[in-house]
Motif scaffolding. Structure first.
Motif, PDB file in Angstrom:
ATOM      1  N   GLN A 176       0.725  -1.269  -0.057  1.00  0.00           N
ATOM      2  CA  GLN A 176       0.001  -0.092  -0.077  1.00  0.00           C
ATOM      3  C   GLN A 176       0.684   1.280   0.017  1.00  0.00           C
ATOM      4  OE1 GLN A 176      -2.529   0.615   3.589  1.00  0.00           O
ATOM      5  NE2 GLN A 176      -4.137   1.348   2.077  1.00  0.00           N
TER       6      GLN A 176
ATOM      7  N   LEU B  37       2.556   1.559  -3.485  1.00  0.00           N
ATOM      8  CA  LEU B  37       1.819   2.029  -4.596  1.00  0.00           C
ATOM      9  C   LEU B  37       1.342   3.577  -4.308  1.00  0.00           C
ATOM     10  CD1 LEU B  37      -0.796  -1.025  -4.646  1.00  0.00           C
ATOM     11  CD2 LEU B  37       0.580  -0.116  -6.335  1.00  0.00           C
TER      12      LEU B  37
ATOM     13  N   PRO C  57       0.152   5.668  -7.538  1.00  0.00           N
ATOM     14  CA  PRO C  57      -0.990   6.159  -6.944  1.00  0.00           C
ATOM     15  C   PRO C  57      -2.223   6.065  -7.923  1.00  0.00           C
ATOM     16  CG  PRO C  57       0.373   8.269  -7.257  1.00  0.00           C
ATOM     17  CD  PRO C  57       1.106   7.089  -7.607  1.00  0.00           C
TER      18      PRO C  57
ATOM     19  N   THR D 189      -5.298  -0.191  -2.422  1.00  0.00           N
ATOM     20  CA  THR D 189      -5.093   1.058  -3.423  1.00  0.00           C
ATOM     21  C   THR D 189      -6.658   1.511  -3.326  1.00  0.00           C
ATOM     22  OG1 THR D 189      -5.126   1.562  -5.694  1.00  0.00           O
ATOM     23  CG2 THR D 189      -5.696  -0.504  -5.277  1.00  0.00           C
TER      24      THR D 189
END
Length: 201
Positions: free
Chosen positions: A171, A174, A179, A190
């Motif tokens: 997480q 990402l 993003p 996400t």
């Protein structure tokens, strides 16, 4: 052949098998010509499936031993070619958005099934002997390579999902590196997850 690792046929694993990866007419521009003929707007390349071989040169090593992750294009007969980069470059020239598929939970080279390193007593010739911590660090290292070196991605595939152990780090990575990517099987890591509809048909 046996049918371990999610039912995917896997040949007896032996280091010389990497010499079998010898595409003679590798031309990602031609792939894109086919995509354009289909009016595709984006394409996802499988950069690592369950066998563990990567279509990108990786600098990953086994943290506990320092042994290189030697099952990639840079250790194959086409060393010097980065297929992931060629794919991205060809797609972007044609205005096709790109994505990468990377199987986290299965890796025959590292003797991993369902996200877990299998007993060392069952290692076959050529497999890396890794700990669970080693494997998790290899995954995070390779994903950082993929999400850093090839620009923004339209879609990221975690076929089979991800493990609970890696959730927080995935997480954070990402959000830091990709993003805006849509993430297949990315629920929980996400704001842009894509869910499998539970049927191949």
């Amino acid at each position: 052949l046996n049918t371990s690792y999610d039912g995917c046929p896997t040949p007896d694993f032996d280091p010389p098998n990497i010499t079998m990866f010898t595409p003679k007419l590798l031309n990602t521009d031609q792939w894109v010509d086919a995509m354009k003929a289909l009016n595709a707007s984006y394409a996802v390349l499988v950069v690592k499936h369950n066998c563990g071989f990567t279509l990108f040169p990786t600098k990953a090593v086994v943290p506990s031993s320092g042994k290189p992750y030697a099952y990639d294009v840079s250790h194959s007969p086409i060393a010097g070619i980065d297929i992931a980069k060629n794919f991205v470059d060809s797609c972007r020239k044609a205005g096709i958005r790109t994505g990468f598929y990377y199987s986290i939970v299965n890796n025959l080279y590292c003797h991993v099934s369902g996200g877990q390193v299998q007993p060392a007593s069952k290692l076959r010739p050529g497999m890396l002997n890794v700990t669970q911590d080693d494997y998790n660090k290899i995954v995070l290292f390779q994903l950082r390579e993929l999400w850093t070196n090839y620009g923004p991605l339209e879609e990221i595939w975690f076929d089979g999902g991800y493990t609970a152990e890696l959730k927080d780090e995935l997480q954070a990575m990402l959000m830091e590196l990709q993003p805006n990517a849509n993430v297949f099987n990315g629920a929980g890591v996400t704001p842009n997850p894509v869910k499998w509809i539970c049927t191949e048909s």
